[in-house]
Structures are given as C-alpha cells and as structure tokens.
Design an enzyme around this catalytic site. Structure first.
Site, short mmCIF file in Angstrom:
data_model
loop_
_atom_site.label_atom_id
_atom_site.label_comp_id
_atom_site.label_asym_id
_atom_site.label_seq_id
_atom_site.Cartn_x
_atom_site.Cartn_y
_atom_site.Cartn_z
N SER A 100 0.81 -1.21 0.00
CA SER A 100 0.00 0.00 0.00
C SER A 100 0.84 1.26 0.00
O SER A 100 1.94 1.30 0.57
CB SER A 100 -0.91 0.02 1.23
OG SER A 100 -1.65 -1.15 1.30
N GLU A 120 -2.49 -14.96 2.04
CA GLU A 120 -2.77 -14.08 3.17
C GLU A 120 -4.23 -14.18 3.58
O GLU A 120 -4.56 -14.27 4.76
CB GLU A 120 -2.43 -12.62 2.80
CG GLU A 120 -2.94 -11.62 3.83
CD GLU A 120 -2.41 -10.21 3.63
OE1 GLU A 120 -1.33 -10.07 3.00
OE2 GLU A 120 -3.05 -9.26 4.09
N SER A 168 2.80 -2.76 8.16
CA SER A 168 2.68 -3.28 9.52
C SER A 168 3.91 -4.07 9.92
O SER A 168 4.53 -4.74 9.09
CB SER A 168 1.46 -4.18 9.63
OG SER A 168 0.31 -3.41 9.37
C1 LIG Z 1 -3.85 -1.74 10.58
C2 LIG Z 1 -3.55 -1.86 9.14
C3 LIG Z 1 -2.53 -2.69 8.74
C4 LIG Z 1 -2.19 -2.79 7.40
N1 LIG Z 1 -1.12 -3.55 7.04
C5 LIG Z 1 -0.67 -3.48 5.77
C6 LIG Z 1 0.58 -4.05 5.42
O1 LIG Z 1 1.25 -4.68 6.25
N2 LIG Z 1 1.03 -3.93 4.16
C7 LIG Z 1 0.32 -3.25 3.21
O2 LIG Z 1 0.79 -3.17 2.08
N3 LIG Z 1 -0.88 -2.69 3.49
C8 LIG Z 1 -1.37 -2.78 4.75
N4 LIG Z 1 -2.55 -2.16 5.07
C9 LIG Z 1 -3.26 -1.44 4.05
C10 LIG Z 1 -4.52 -2.10 3.57
O3 LIG Z 1 -4.20 -3.19 2.76
C11 LIG Z 1 -5.35 -1.03 2.85
O4 LIG Z 1 -5.94 -0.24 3.86
C12 LIG Z 1 -6.37 -1.61 1.93
O5 LIG Z 1 -5.77 -2.15 0.80
C13 LIG Z 1 -7.40 -0.57 1.50
O6 LIG Z 1 -6.79 0.55 0.94
P1 LIG Z 1 -7.14 2.01 1.43
O7 LIG Z 1 -7.01 2.05 2.90
O8 LIG Z 1 -6.32 2.93 0.63
O9 LIG Z 1 -8.67 2.20 1.08
P2 LIG Z 1 -9.29 2.51 -0.35
O10 LIG Z 1 -8.61 1.76 -1.40
O11 LIG Z 1 -9.39 3.98 -0.50
O12 LIG Z 1 -10.72 1.88 -0.18
C14 LIG Z 1 -11.71 2.38 0.71
C15 LIG Z 1 -13.01 1.70 0.43
O13 LIG Z 1 -13.45 2.01 -0.90
C16 LIG Z 1 -14.25 0.98 -1.41
N5 LIG Z 1 -13.73 0.53 -2.70
C17 LIG Z 1 -12.48 0.68 -3.20
N6 LIG Z 1 -12.38 0.12 -4.42
C18 LIG Z 1 -13.57 -0.41 -4.71
C19 LIG Z 1 -14.09 -1.15 -5.81
N7 LIG Z 1 -13.36 -1.47 -6.88
N8 LIG Z 1 -15.38 -1.55 -5.73
C20 LIG Z 1 -16.14 -1.24 -4.65
N9 LIG Z 1 -15.69 -0.56 -3.61
C21 LIG Z 1 -14.43 -0.15 -3.62
C22 LIG Z 1 -14.21 -0.13 -0.36
O14 LIG Z 1 -15.32 -0.02 0.47
C23 LIG Z 1 -12.96 0.18 0.43
O15 LIG Z 1 -12.97 -0.37 1.74
C24 LIG Z 1 -2.92 -2.07 6.42
C25 LIG Z 1 -3.98 -1.25 6.82
C26 LIG Z 1 -4.28 -1.12 8.16
C27 LIG Z 1 -5.37 -0.19 8.58
#
Ligand SMILES: Cc1cc2nc3c(=O)[nH]c(=O)nc-3n(C[C@H](O)[C@H](O)[C@H](O)COP(=O)(O)OP(=O)(O)OC[C@H]3O[C@@H](n4cnc5c(N)ncnc54)[C@H](O)[C@@H]3O)c2cc1C
Lengths: 375, 395
Positions: free
Chosen positions: B129, B244, B161
């Site tokens: 991410s 995963e 993380s």
């Molecule tokens: C505590 C924590 C630990 C994490 N650990 C890791 C890690 O170790 N490594 C890592 O790489 N990432 C990690 N992540 C990141 C995590 O994988 C991302 O938060 C996740 O991929 C969502 O991306 P975003 O937060 O940018 O949300 P966004 O991509 O902005 O999405 C938000 C919401 O938009 C909606 N949405 C998005 N796209 C679509 C679609 N095509 N169709 C319908 N709805 C959609 C969904 O409801 C989604 O939940 C972590 C996140 C947290 C909070």
C-alpha cells in the site's frame, strides 16, 4: 478431515442427478400445482427404486445398498436441487431408518425388504412441531399384547399414499412406537393443503387396534423419537442445500443474460454482491449440513451440529429465496418461470422442525448449561 | 467425506496445546499485551525462535527447507493452536510471504531466507500500500530503477505493519513506468529494513494497533533481491494475497474467547434471581455466535483440505475472507452485548475483567480485514465472477 466425495458418493450423486434431470422439470411439476394432482411421480419413484437409491442407507441383508446416512443425505441434496415429487424423506428417513435402528429383527425382516423394493410405502409422524417437538396427542391403552389407539396427528407426509405409518404414542409407560396400517379400521384422514403442495394428511384415530407384532417399542420410544427427528432435521437441511444452490444458480444465469441500460444486470456491482452473499450463505449451509450428515452417519453425537445446520438452513433459505426473487424482477415470481416453486420449498424447509429462531433458542439453552462448547 | 479430525490430528492438537501452555509464560503474556497483540518484544522473539527450533513453524513444509513434510492441514492446526494460545504469530511472514518466496524466489531466498523464516529468526513486512494505492494496488508509484547490476529504490509505502521490527520488506515497486497496463510494470523485491535509506514513522490506529509509514530513499540492492520475473510482480502479489486471505481467518482465538464468555456468563450474576447465561437474549446471542464460528471453522478446514488436495478455488478463498472478516465483527458485537458495560473498560482500568477487556479491544480492531487483504467488495466481485460465472463490469 476429508471434504471430498468417495468414488461411490460421486457415482450416486451423478446417477441421482441424471435420473432427476431427465424426469423432473418445470413442465412435469406443473401437474401438481395447487394440488391439481397428488404430488407423487410414481414412474420416477419406480426408476429411483430400480436404481436402488431409496435404499442407500438400508442394510444389504434387507435389500438396501448398505451405505450410510451421508450417502442418503447427498441423494436428498439432489432431490432438493430438483424439488422432485417423491416420498424419500417420508419413506426413508421417517420410515425405514428408524425401523432399521430400533425395530425387532422380525419387524425388520417383514417390512424392510418390501419397503426397500418399494412394494410398501412408509411414513412417520415426526414432521410437525418445533425443535424437540412434543409427541402428537395419541393415547395408547394396552390390549392383547398390543395397543388400542385414540387421538390425532397434525400432519404426516404421504400418509394417504403410504401403507404403514410409524407413530409415537403416549402409553402408561411413557412413549411407545407402533406401526399402523393406513387401511386399519378407525383411521380417518383429512388432506392438508401445504404451502409447497406436498401431500400431507391429518389423521384421526378412533379405537384403532395395533397387534403385538406391530409394536416397535412398547416403552422407551423417546429415544426413537429423538433419533428420528434429528435425522429428519438433517435431511431437511440437505434438501434445503440442494434447493438453495439451484435457486442461486438460476439467478446467476438469469442476471448474466438479462440486459437493462444496455448491459447484463449481473454487471451491476450491487447485483453481483447480493449473489456473492448468496454464494457465501450456501457454502455455509453446505459445510454445516455435510458435517451433520457425516457425524450422524458415523453414529456420533451431533445435536449441536444438527441444530447449527438447521439455523443456517432457515436463514439461508429465507435470504436466498428473497435475493433470487429480487434480482429476477417480475420474472422470478412469474409461474411460467421455474423459480417460484423453489421459493415454496425453501420456505417449507426453513420452518419445518424448528425455524432458525427456535433452533437458536434451543442451542442457546444448551450452551447456557455448558453443553456444545468448542473442543 | 468425513468431517472430523483423524486420531493423529487430534493427538497433534493435544500435543500443541500442552506445548503452548508451557510456552506462554505470564511474562510473555504481559509483553504481548503491552505490544497490543502484535509481538516484536524480546520474549516474543525468543519464543518464536524456540518454536522454530522445535520444528513447529515448518510443520507442513518439505524437509529441504527444514520442515517436517506434513500436510497443509497439520500446518493449519499448528497456526490455529498458536493463535488460540494468545501468541501473536507472524503468520504473514510464515504462511504467506514464506511460501511465495519458496515458490518464486532465487537460490539465496530458498536456501537462506526461507529456512531462517522457518527457524523463527527472520521476519518480513509487506510493502504494497501507498498513499495513492490501496484497493487499486496496481497504482503503486514506488520505483526501482536499474543501475548497472543493481536496483535503486525510491518511494513511500503506507500501512507497512510490523516493519519497525521486521528484517526485510516484501516490496512492490514499479520497474516499467511505460507499461501499457499498470499492473504489468511491477516487480517484487526483498529490501533490507536495515539499509540506511530505509526509515519508518509510526501510524496509530483505533484498535491500538501500530502500523507504519515507510520511506525508501535511494536504497541500492543487488538483482538477487528481486523476486520472480521482471515486471511480473503482479502474479506474485496475487499469489501472496491468496495465501494471506486464508491465514487472516483463524478461528482458534475466537472459539477460545467464545468458550470463556460462556463460562463467565454461567457464573455471573444478572439480577437477584438469575445468572447472565439464564437470560433468553444472552442464550440467543451465544447460539448465534456459536453457529457463526462453527462455519468459520468449517470454511477454514475445508480450505486447508483443498490446499492439501491442490483444489483450492478462488471463489472459496474469497468467500472465507468475506465471511470470516464480517463474522468476527458480528461475534464481537454479540459477545460484547453479553459482557455489556464491562466490555467498555480498557484492560488497564480498575475493575477490568479479562474477557470483557479483550472484547473491548477486539471490537475496536475488527474493521481492518474487511478492507485490508483486498477489500470485501473486490472479494465479492471475485465470488460472483469465479463462483457463479457472472460477468462483471470492466474496471
Ligand atoms: C492496521 C492496518 C494494517 C495494514 N497492514 C498493511 C501491510 O502490512 N502492508 C500493506 O501493504 N498494506 C497494509 N494495510 C493497508 C490495507 O491493505 C489497505 O488499507 C487496503 O488495501 C485498502 O486501501 P485504502 O485504505 O487505501 O482504502 P481505499 O482503497 O481507499 O478503499 C476504501 C473503500 O473504498 C471501497 N472501494 C475501493 N475500491 C472499490 C471497488 N473497486 N469496488 C467497490 N468498492 C471499492 C471499499 O469499500 C474500500 O474499503 C494495512 C492497513 C491497516 C489499517
């Protein structure tokens, strides 16, 4: 831990599906709608008997295949998939199985072989009431080694078509279980009209004589009742699984073809997601049901697992029915399209022998007594 | 079809329970509690290395990596038990990055990195991410540019993380900025977190879980740190994410929590006349939770079985992820209603009760896996397409 089918299980499923696909369709089921005719396809029943399928879980010495409840359950799943008009649950699950488990060798030798060949049709009074429902109000007074029965049973599937009914009755020593010939003097039937068009009758018994030879259990019948109802409940779950899976796949195909706004309606994410939720639901029902069948097949304690399966059977049946109706639009409830009959069966399986709420209450009570925890 | 553990599997489970009763000392528990159930402390490290030495981490792995050659089912039983014991097991390293490295990595990775993972001596954080790349992961902008035999990496990752105590980051970087399709220009790297160009700042979350923003400032690595094919990273990412997804849903801890809540409710006073467990609504909540967790269990068992058979379907993996992630939230709510306002007390509060305080925290952490690990919307898209053959809109 094995979630795969054995070769025999694969063969049986394939065989059942082939027979049912050939014989059951919206146009054959049309004949029974609104009780125009009793919902019993005797030609199909004969074909299934000739293939040995109703006798899957009956011992070879009695003319069955000698397999287990797991295999019977997989067959019932196929019946649910086709909502076939045959009395497998009544005859096999509430008739032959309890006899095989509890009856004397004499009764077994007399009734099971002809029942497995389909020369006799059995049914039983195990399909009404909620979880652990009460024995129907039939009083039995001892007479000449047998009983005289008075009372009534609310609803027995295929009672009018059956030759013998397996009835739990109240006697001075608790619950007895007897066989009553449907043509015995004093047996009176009134047809019921069920939501899903299956033949059901209410029975009145006035001074019906049961010979000593037809007494399955003179006392201690509570065990037979509990055992049979548990198997009946698991069978309903298997039937629900087949029906829900079929309804879901019908909706998936329909939405992939039907276009609005110039595109297949399946491409709308909201539609796809509602179907994905059905997929998850059906998978949960499948796993819980298979687990219950597997445990019962091995004669292991399965009360918790059967209750859980029935909770899912109720919830999943309801949710899948309404999701499928919804994504079909008007077509889903048009009687010229096959979905509507599935909705009736999904409802029947949902409510019979304890709805999700009733099963939840029953399981919750057991949990509160420390039973049914994770091991 | 036989949905019961074999005698040998039951014996393995009992052996593991005994092992963890001994391993999880009060001191280790206190340290894990301090680290918000994430691990990383000294005792935690030592315990991990001990599990490695004792041959548990690689239970289901081939001997050549130092494993014991048992099946994915046995591996799964181990992970379930270690989590049930309350040990924050670094399953992303061992169960998802490890297997992906073993399958796609070069000699160095297979001969050094993977065996070290199985010995509990090496941890990998996941760098996918970015601020602008979440669900749409192929939008990553962190770049790796070829310089002679080396690669030079620059960019920022978000939500990395465990990175503050991991040894390497499994990093997705753009190697072909001109690729016609954005997911075709990505390659995977194993970047040492000890590099001077590597840094991280903490990000704190609702549930108390710490994660990180990580920064990559002219980090130079040799080509041996690249994993799999050049520009072929997407395949590795999806393969890792599939694994995963499976390990995110582990029913060990939640079934343990359930049993504890039942025991508590049976002894807890509700009013003058009755216990908590005697209330009909409590019984209903317990039964609902029990039925839900049972399915979680069956779904993950089926997946472990399917992995053993090599028949794991995409739709089923996604179904497990959606059902499990949403199921956790539902169960925490239902059990939280039972412990009622004691579930509003944090664990260090006066009057805190162990189970209730755990629910207080778990309820705050439960959203992560509905959007992480591939948002549930994406999983539902996969289910309707791969499970029901429904066409979907192009993205
Ligand atoms: C505590 C924590 C630990 C994490 N650990 C890791 C890690 O170790 N490594 C890592 O790489 N990432 C990690 N992540 C990141 C995590 O994988 C991302 O938060 C996740 O991929 C969502 O991306 P975003 O937060 O940018 O949300 P966004 O991509 O902005 O999405 C938000 C919401 O938009 C909606 N949405 C998005 N796209 C679509 C679609 N095509 N169709 C319908 N709805 C959609 C969904 O409801 C989604 O939940 C972590 C996140 C947290 C909070």
């Amino acid at each position: 831990m094995d979630f795969g089918f054995s070769d025999i299980q694969d063969e049986l499923r394939g065989l059942a599906r082939k027979i049912l696909d050939d014989a059951v369709s919206a146009s054959t089921l049309l004949a029974y709608d609104e009780y125009a005719e009793p919902r019993f396809d005797r030609a199909l029943w004969r074909t299934l008997l000739d293939a040995g399928l109703p006798g899957i879980a009956v011992a070879e010495e009695h003319g069955g295949m000698g397999l287990g409840f797991m295999e019977l359950g997989l067959f019932i799943e196929e019946l649910g998939r086709s909502i076939a008009p045959v009395p497998v649950l009544a005859h096999c699950v509430s008739g032959m199985l309890p006899l095989q488990q509890f009856a004397s060798a004499d009764i077994q030798a007399r009734l099971l072989p002809p029942a497995a060949r389909g020369e006799l049709l059995l049914s039983g009074a195990f399909w009404t009431g909620s979880v652990g429902g009460a024995v129907e109000p039939v009083q039995a007074l001892p007479a000449e080694g047998g009983f005289i029965l008075n009372g009534s049973c609310r609803g027995i599937p295929f009672a009018r078509q059956a030759d013998w009914l397996l009835l739990p009755v109240h006697s001075a020593n608790g619950v007895a279980v007897v066989l009553v010939a449907t043509d015995a003097a004093g047996v009176q039937m009134t047809d019921l009209q069920m939501t899903h068009f299956e033949p059901y009758a209410q029975i009145e018994l006035s001074d019906v004589r049961v010979a000593a030879a037809d007494v399955v259990m003179a006392s201690g019948g509570e065990a037979l009742v509990a055992w049979t109802r548990e198997h009946c409940t698991a069978a309903l779950c298997a039937q629900q699984l087949g029906a829900a899976d079929r309804a879901m796949r019908m909706a998936a195909s329909y939405t992939s073809e039907r276009k609005q706004f110039g595109v297949p309606i399946a491409t709308f994410q909201a539609v796809g997601h509602r179907m994905a939720d059905c997929y998850i639901d059906v998978e949960c029902l499948r796993l819980c049901t298979w687990q219950a069948l597997s445990l019962l097949s091995e004669a292991r304690a399965a009360t918790t697992e059967v209750q859980i399966a029935k909770i899912w059977a109720g919830d999943v049946g309801h949710r899948v029915s309404y999701a499928c109706q919804h994504v079909h639009g008007g077509t889903g409830i048009d009687r010229d399209y096959p979905l509507w009959r599935y909705c009736l069966w999904l409802r029947f399986n949902e409510v019979t022998l304890g709805s999700s709420s009733a099963q939840t209450a029953a399981l919750g009570q057991r949990l509160s007594q420390g039973e049914g925890l994770f091991t | 079809m036989k949905i019961q553990f074999t005698e040998a599997q039951l014996a393995l489970r009992d052996e593991l329970r005994g092992y963890f009763r001994e391993l999880m000392t009060p001191e280790l528990r206190a340290e894990c509690e301090r680290d918000m159930g994430e691990g990383g402390g000294l005792l935690w490290r030592a315990a991990l290395a001990r599990m490695g030495r004792d041959g548990w981490i690689g239970l289901g792995w081939p001997k050549e990596y130092g494993g014991r050659d048992m099946s994915p089912m046995e591996q799964f039983i181990f992970v379930e038990e270690v989590m049930r014991a309350g040990y924050p097991f670094p399953f992303l390293t061992t169960e998802s990055v490890g297997p992906t490295l073993a399958e796609h990595g070069n000699e160095w990775m297979r001969e050094e990195i993977v065996p070290k993972i199985l010995r509990g001596e090496l941890l990998v954080s996941i760098g996918y991410s970015e601020p602008g790349a979440g669900t749409d992961l192929a939008a990553v902008r962190t770049s790796a540019v070829r310089d002679g035999d080396d690669w030079v990496i620059n960019g920022q990752k978000m939500w990395t993380s465990l990175a503050h105590f991991c040894d390497y980051t499994w990093l997705a970087a753009r190697t072909d900025p001109d690729a016609p399709k954005k997911h075709k220009g990505i390659s995977m790297f194993l970047v040492p977190n000890s590099d001077p160009g590597w840094s991280c700042t903490p990000v704190h979350t609702l549930g108390g879980v710490r994660t990180n923003a990580t920064f990559y400032d002219n980090i130079r690595v040799s080509d041996a740190h690249r994993v799999g094919e050049l520009h072929g990273g997407w395949k590795l990412i999806t393969s890792q994410l599939n694994r995963e997804r499976l390990s995110l849903i582990n029913f060990g801890p939640i079934s343990e929590l359930f049993n504890q809540v039942v025991h508590w409710a049976r002894g807890a006073v509700y009013d003058e006349a009755s216990t908590v467990a005697e209330q009909p609504w409590v019984q209903a909540n317990l039964a609902r939770s029990r039925a839900l967790i049972e399915c979680m269990k069956l779904i993950v068992y089926k997946q472990s079985w399917a992995m053993t058979e090599g028949t794991l379907g995409m739709a089923d993996a996604s179904a497990a992820k959606v059902f499990g992630s949403e199921g956790f939230i539902e169960v925490y709510r239902l059990l939280g209603e039972i412990v009622a306002d004691s579930g509003l007390l944090r664990s260090h509060s006066a009057g805190a009760q162990e189970q209730a305080a755990r629910i207080e925290r778990l309820y705050r952490t439960a959203s992560i896996i509905t959007f992480g690990g591939g948002a549930n919307e994406i999983q539902r898209d996969i289910i309707s397409a791969a499970g029901l053959w429904m066409p979907r809109a192009s993205r």
